[in-house]
Motif scaffolding. Structure first.
Motif, PDB file in Angstrom:
ATOM      1  N   GLY A 160      -0.505 -15.473  10.585  1.00 27.50           N
ATOM      2  CA  GLY A 160      -0.009 -14.275  11.249  1.00 27.50           C
ATOM      3  C   GLY A 160      -0.745 -13.002  10.908  1.00 27.50           C
ATOM      4  N   GLN A 161      -1.806 -13.092  10.078  1.00 29.76           N
ATOM      5  CA  GLN A 161      -2.524 -11.886   9.678  1.00 29.76           C
ATOM      6  C   GLN A 161      -3.743 -11.664  10.584  1.00 29.76           C
ATOM      7  N   GLY A 170     -10.407  -3.874   3.052  1.00 30.99           N
ATOM      8  CA  GLY A 170      -9.430  -3.782   1.971  1.00 30.99           C
ATOM      9  C   GLY A 170      -9.467  -5.006   1.071  1.00 30.99           C
ATOM     10  N   ALA A 171      -9.658  -6.188   1.672  1.00 29.82           N
ATOM     11  CA  ALA A 171      -9.711  -7.423   0.890  1.00 29.82           C
ATOM     12  C   ALA A 171     -10.904  -7.421  -0.054  1.00 29.82           C
ATOM     13  N   TYR A 193      -3.146  -8.164  -1.789  1.00 27.76           N
ATOM     14  CA  TYR A 193      -3.482  -7.035  -0.919  1.00 27.76           C
ATOM     15  C   TYR A 193      -2.886  -7.208   0.476  1.00 27.76           C
ATOM     16  N   VAL A 194      -3.069  -8.381   1.071  1.00 27.07           N
ATOM     17  CA  VAL A 194      -2.564  -8.607   2.426  1.00 27.07           C
ATOM     18  C   VAL A 194      -1.045  -8.526   2.448  1.00 27.07           C
ATOM     19  N   SER A 195      -0.392  -9.052   1.402  1.00 29.09           N
ATOM     20  CA  SER A 195       1.067  -8.978   1.330  1.00 29.09           C
ATOM     21  C   SER A 195       1.536  -7.534   1.278  1.00 29.09           C
ATOM     22  N   SER A 196       0.768  -6.684   0.598  1.00 33.52           N
ATOM     23  CA  SER A 196       1.160  -5.285   0.470  1.00 33.52           C
ATOM     24  C   SER A 196       1.121  -4.544   1.803  1.00 33.52           C
ATOM     25  N   THR A 200       7.359  -2.437   2.544  1.00 31.41           N
ATOM     26  CA  THR A 200       7.863  -1.075   2.713  1.00 31.41           C
ATOM     27  C   THR A 200       7.867  -0.374   1.370  1.00 31.41           C
ATOM     28  N   PRO A 201       7.345   0.829   1.269  1.00 28.93           N
ATOM     29  CA  PRO A 201       7.382   1.551  -0.001  1.00 28.93           C
ATOM     30  C   PRO A 201       8.805   1.600  -0.558  1.00 28.93           C
ATOM     31  N   ALA A 202       8.923   1.533  -1.888  1.00 32.79           N
ATOM     32  CA  ALA A 202      10.237   1.435  -2.528  1.00 32.79           C
ATOM     33  C   ALA A 202      11.145   2.598  -2.170  1.00 32.79           C
TER      34      ALA A 202
END
Length: 263
Positions: A160-161, A170-171, A193-196, A200-202
């Motif tokens: 899905g990426q 970025g990778a 990185y891809v997961s980030s 959503t920011p905390a």
């Protein structure tokens, strides 16, 4: 007889160019059959047209490889004193762009070979363009071409990426530094990185609307995409096993980190 040989014109091989292909395309701008399936002539026309479009995808690769041959073998010397002058006069191209194409083509060639060999690429063929390849150049020049293609393959395999130039950039930046390329460590950093990208920011996370137990259950199910792992295993069991090993190692490291911090 020697004079005749010297006077005889040398026949040089003629290569098909993109312009030649455009001129040879059929002037077929409407269907020639009402059948849902293409008839033989239409199939030939489609194949010819698709071959012409295919040249666009690999044009930067071919140009870069050709320019390196011209530069390194000094094939420009018959008409120009320098490679810079040749690029400017013959192609209206500055040296900087020519060097960029030269730096990128080995990666494009390696990826294309992997994409067209089912044994090397069980995931399937993906789109490949110059912008994507250019973002892999730093990895190739820091380590080697295999490192660059590993980054691309790792991102491609993340279900899905989208494999965009920005994501590849970025990778590559996320890769661990060092003289040797560690594939396991690189894969872990790329996945992080891809997961980030989808997190959503905390400070923006809303208050939980469901019990924490249910949230945990949902996140556990998302942690490993079972259907994707099954598809991968059907194509290559060893790669699926390697993926699960990496997940297990990451869980163990996180567990050890949390326990040590708690104590």
């Amino acid at each position: 007889m020697g004079g005749q040989r010297r006077g005889k014109a040398i026949e040089r091989k003629k290569f098909t160019t993109a312009i030649d292909m455009a001129q040879e395309l059929p002037h077929l701008f409407k269907p020639i059959s009402d059948s849902p399936a293409l008839i033989g002539e239409e199939q030939d026309s489609l194949a010819q047209c698709e071959a012409a479009v295919e040249t666009l995808k690999g044009a930067f690769w071919a140009a870069g490889k050709a320019l390196q041959i011209i530069r390194d073998a000094r094939l420009y010397r018959g008409t120009h004193k320098t490679f810079d002058a040749y690029c400017d006069d013959r192609w209206s191209m500055n040296r900087q762009y020519a060097d960029k194409l030269i730096r990128a083509w080995p990666i494009a060639e390696a990826l294309y070979k992997k994409q067209t060999d089912p044994g090397l690429n069980p995931i399937g063929v993906k789109k490949l363009n110059q912008a994507q390849v250019w973002e892999l150049v730093p990895a190739a020049e820091t380590w080697d071409v295999d490192a660059a293609t590993f980054v691309y393959d790792t991102v491609v395999e993340i279900d899905g990426q989208p494999v965009t130039a920005a994501v590849l950039k970025g990778a590559v930046k996320a890769l661990p530094k060092g003289p040797e390329f560690d594939r396991e460590a690189a894969a872990e950093k790329i996945l992080e990185y891809v997961s980030s990208l989808s997190e959503t920011p905390a400070e923006k996370v809303p208050a939980p609307a469901v019990p924490i137990e249910e949230q945990i259950a949902v996140r556990v199910n998302k942690a490993i995409e079972v259907d994707w792992v099954r598809r991968l295993a059907a194509q290559d069991r060893s790669r699926a096993s390697a993926y699960l090993d990496q997940v297990q190692q990451r869980v163990e490291r996180l567990r050890a980190e949390l326990l040590s911090s708690a104590s």
